[in-house]
Motif scaffolding. Structure first.
Motif, PDB file in Angstrom:
ATOM      1  N   TYR A  53      -5.217  -5.351   5.253  1.00  0.00           N
ATOM      2  CA  TYR A  53      -5.208  -4.550   6.394  1.00  0.00           C
ATOM      3  C   TYR A  53      -4.367  -5.252   7.556  1.00  0.00           C
ATOM      4  CZ  TYR A  53      -9.237  -2.150   4.611  1.00  0.00           C
ATOM      5  OH  TYR A  53     -10.302  -1.248   3.902  1.00  0.00           O
ATOM      6  N   PHE A  54      -3.599  -4.431   8.210  1.00  0.00           N
ATOM      7  CA  PHE A  54      -2.904  -5.036   9.494  1.00  0.00           C
ATOM      8  C   PHE A  54      -3.627  -4.699  10.755  1.00  0.00           C
ATOM      9  CE2 PHE A  54       0.235  -4.278   6.145  1.00  0.00           C
ATOM     10  CZ  PHE A  54       0.584  -5.442   6.013  1.00  0.00           C
ATOM     11  N   SER A  55      -4.705  -3.935  10.824  1.00  0.00           N
ATOM     12  CA  SER A  55      -5.715  -3.629  11.859  1.00  0.00           C
ATOM     13  C   SER A  55      -6.988  -3.405  11.369  1.00  0.00           C
ATOM     14  CB  SER A  55      -5.099  -2.569  12.820  1.00  0.00           C
ATOM     15  OG  SER A  55      -6.191  -2.295  13.534  1.00  0.00           O
ATOM     16  N   ALA A  56      -8.305  -3.652  11.985  1.00  0.00           N
ATOM     17  CA  ALA A  56      -9.225  -3.185  11.488  1.00  0.00           C
ATOM     18  C   ALA A  56      -9.606  -1.807  12.022  1.00  0.00           C
ATOM     19  CB  ALA A  56     -10.365  -4.140  11.878  1.00  0.00           C
ATOM     20  N   GLY A  57      -8.767  -1.231  12.977  1.00  0.00           N
ATOM     21  CA  GLY A  57      -9.143   0.027  13.393  1.00  0.00           C
ATOM     22  C   GLY A  57      -8.257   0.352  14.810  1.00  0.00           C
ATOM     23  N   TYR A  58      -8.403   1.598  15.161  1.00  0.00           N
ATOM     24  CA  TYR A  58      -7.691   1.808  16.453  1.00  0.00           C
ATOM     25  C   TYR A  58      -8.552   2.574  17.299  1.00  0.00           C
ATOM     26  CZ  TYR A  58      -3.536   0.714  13.503  1.00  0.00           C
ATOM     27  OH  TYR A  58      -2.832   0.183  12.534  1.00  0.00           O
ATOM     28  N   MET A  59      -8.413   2.584  18.599  1.00  0.00           N
ATOM     29  CA  MET A  59      -8.982   3.473  19.783  1.00  0.00           C
ATOM     30  C   MET A  59      -8.263   4.781  19.689  1.00  0.00           C
ATOM     31  SD  MET A  59     -11.227   1.368  20.481  1.00  0.00           S
ATOM     32  CE  MET A  59     -12.027   2.382  21.759  1.00  0.00           C
ATOM     33  N   PRO A  60      -9.086   5.842  19.780  1.00  0.00           N
ATOM     34  CA  PRO A  60      -8.472   7.198  19.820  1.00  0.00           C
ATOM     35  C   PRO A  60      -7.311   7.135  20.760  1.00  0.00           C
ATOM     36  CG  PRO A  60     -11.009   7.273  20.028  1.00  0.00           C
ATOM     37  CD  PRO A  60     -10.369   5.630  19.907  1.00  0.00           C
ATOM     38  N   GLU A  61      -7.590   6.660  21.749  1.00  0.00           N
ATOM     39  CA  GLU A  61      -6.308   6.719  22.827  1.00  0.00           C
ATOM     40  C   GLU A  61      -4.966   6.182  22.469  1.00  0.00           C
ATOM     41  OE1 GLU A  61     -10.188   7.015  24.722  1.00  0.00           O
ATOM     42  OE2 GLU A  61      -9.383   5.304  23.462  1.00  0.00           O
ATOM     43  N   CYS A  85      -4.265  12.493   6.966  1.00  0.00           N
ATOM     44  CA  CYS A  85      -3.982  10.906   6.598  1.00  0.00           C
ATOM     45  C   CYS A  85      -5.503  10.240   6.901  1.00  0.00           C
ATOM     46  CB  CYS A  85      -3.039  10.548   7.765  1.00  0.00           C
ATOM     47  SG  CYS A  85      -2.656   8.807   7.888  1.00  0.00           S
ATOM     48  N   ASN A  86      -6.100   9.809   5.960  1.00  0.00           N
ATOM     49  CA  ASN A  86      -7.468   9.438   5.792  1.00  0.00           C
ATOM     50  C   ASN A  86      -7.525   8.163   5.578  1.00  0.00           C
ATOM     51  OD1 ASN A  86     -10.341   9.398   6.040  1.00  0.00           O
ATOM     52  ND2 ASN A  86     -10.513  10.490   4.102  1.00  0.00           N
ATOM     53  N   GLN A  87      -7.806   7.272   6.497  1.00  0.00           N
ATOM     54  CA  GLN A  87      -8.261   5.928   6.241  1.00  0.00           C
ATOM     55  C   GLN A  87      -6.820   5.028   5.707  1.00  0.00           C
ATOM     56  OE1 GLN A  87     -11.210   4.239   7.266  1.00  0.00           O
ATOM     57  NE2 GLN A  87     -11.649   6.133   8.352  1.00  0.00           N
ATOM     58  N   VAL A  88      -5.793   5.373   6.118  1.00  0.00           N
ATOM     59  CA  VAL A  88      -4.804   4.821   5.965  1.00  0.00           C
ATOM     60  C   VAL A  88      -3.952   4.061   6.680  1.00  0.00           C
ATOM     61  CG1 VAL A  88      -2.105   5.355   5.171  1.00  0.00           C
ATOM     62  CG2 VAL A  88      -4.010   6.915   4.462  1.00  0.00           C
ATOM     63  N   ASN A 105      -7.529  10.024  10.232  1.00  0.00           N
ATOM     64  CA  ASN A 105      -9.029   9.543  10.508  1.00  0.00           C
ATOM     65  C   ASN A 105      -8.781   8.096  10.222  1.00  0.00           C
ATOM     66  OD1 ASN A 105     -11.785   8.915  10.350  1.00  0.00           O
ATOM     67  ND2 ASN A 105     -11.953   9.457   8.305  1.00  0.00           N
ATOM     68  N   VAL A 106      -8.992   7.222  11.118  1.00  0.00           N
ATOM     69  CA  VAL A 106      -9.001   5.667  11.252  1.00  0.00           C
ATOM     70  C   VAL A 106     -10.157   4.969  11.364  1.00  0.00           C
ATOM     71  CG1 VAL A 106      -6.284   5.756  11.433  1.00  0.00           C
ATOM     72  CG2 VAL A 106      -7.978   5.617  13.503  1.00  0.00           C
ATOM     73  N   PRO A 107     -10.314   3.840  10.908  1.00  0.00           N
ATOM     74  CA  PRO A 107     -11.658   3.070  11.440  1.00  0.00           C
ATOM     75  C   PRO A 107     -11.364   2.865  12.877  1.00  0.00           C
ATOM     76  CG  PRO A 107     -10.746   1.811   9.631  1.00  0.00           C
ATOM     77  CD  PRO A 107      -9.655   3.089  10.013  1.00  0.00           C
ATOM     78  N   ALA A 108     -12.438   2.900  13.698  1.00  0.00           N
ATOM     79  CA  ALA A 108     -12.288   2.901  15.255  1.00  0.00           C
ATOM     80  C   ALA A 108     -12.938   1.586  15.954  1.00  0.00           C
ATOM     81  CB  ALA A 108     -13.060   4.317  15.899  1.00  0.00           C
ATOM     82  N   SER A 109     -12.795   0.309  15.283  1.00  0.00           N
ATOM     83  CA  SER A 109     -13.260  -0.746  15.819  1.00  0.00           C
ATOM     84  C   SER A 109     -11.879  -1.805  15.602  1.00  0.00           C
ATOM     85  CB  SER A 109     -14.452  -1.354  15.433  1.00  0.00           C
ATOM     86  OG  SER A 109     -14.064  -1.874  13.827  1.00  0.00           O
TER      87      SER A 109
END
Length: 78
Positions: free
Chosen positions: A45-53, A2-5, A32-36
């Motif tokens: 885009y519903f989010s610009a990124g996610y924290m790994p936690e 699941c890459n950048q989805v 894999n997701v953006p991390a910011s």
């Protein structure tokens, strides 16, 4: 894989649950997701990124065993 989805998905918890349902027993899911969380200037885009936690937490709720997680890149972006 699941890459950048996930940043394009409204219900991330359901998406992760569906990934788990698609995975065979003892299979692996690579996410894999953006991390910011910066503003993304796009209606798709519903989010610009996610924290790994958060991803780790959602996977644990769904009963997945997380082997490894973290961030790649410059730390000041997070």
């Amino acid at each position: 894989m699941c890459n950048q989805v996930l940043e394009h998905v409204k219900n991330v918890g359901l998406a992760i649950k569906n990934l788990g349902n698609l995975c065979k027993t003892d299979g692996l899911i690579w996410i894999n997701v953006p991390a910011s969380n910066r503003h993304h200037l796009s209606p798709d885009y519903f989010s610009a990124g996610y924290m790994p936690e958060l991803i780790n937490h959602l996977l644990n709720i769904d009963g997945c065993e997380v082997i490894n997680y973290g961030c790649v890149g410059r730390s000041e972006e997070y």
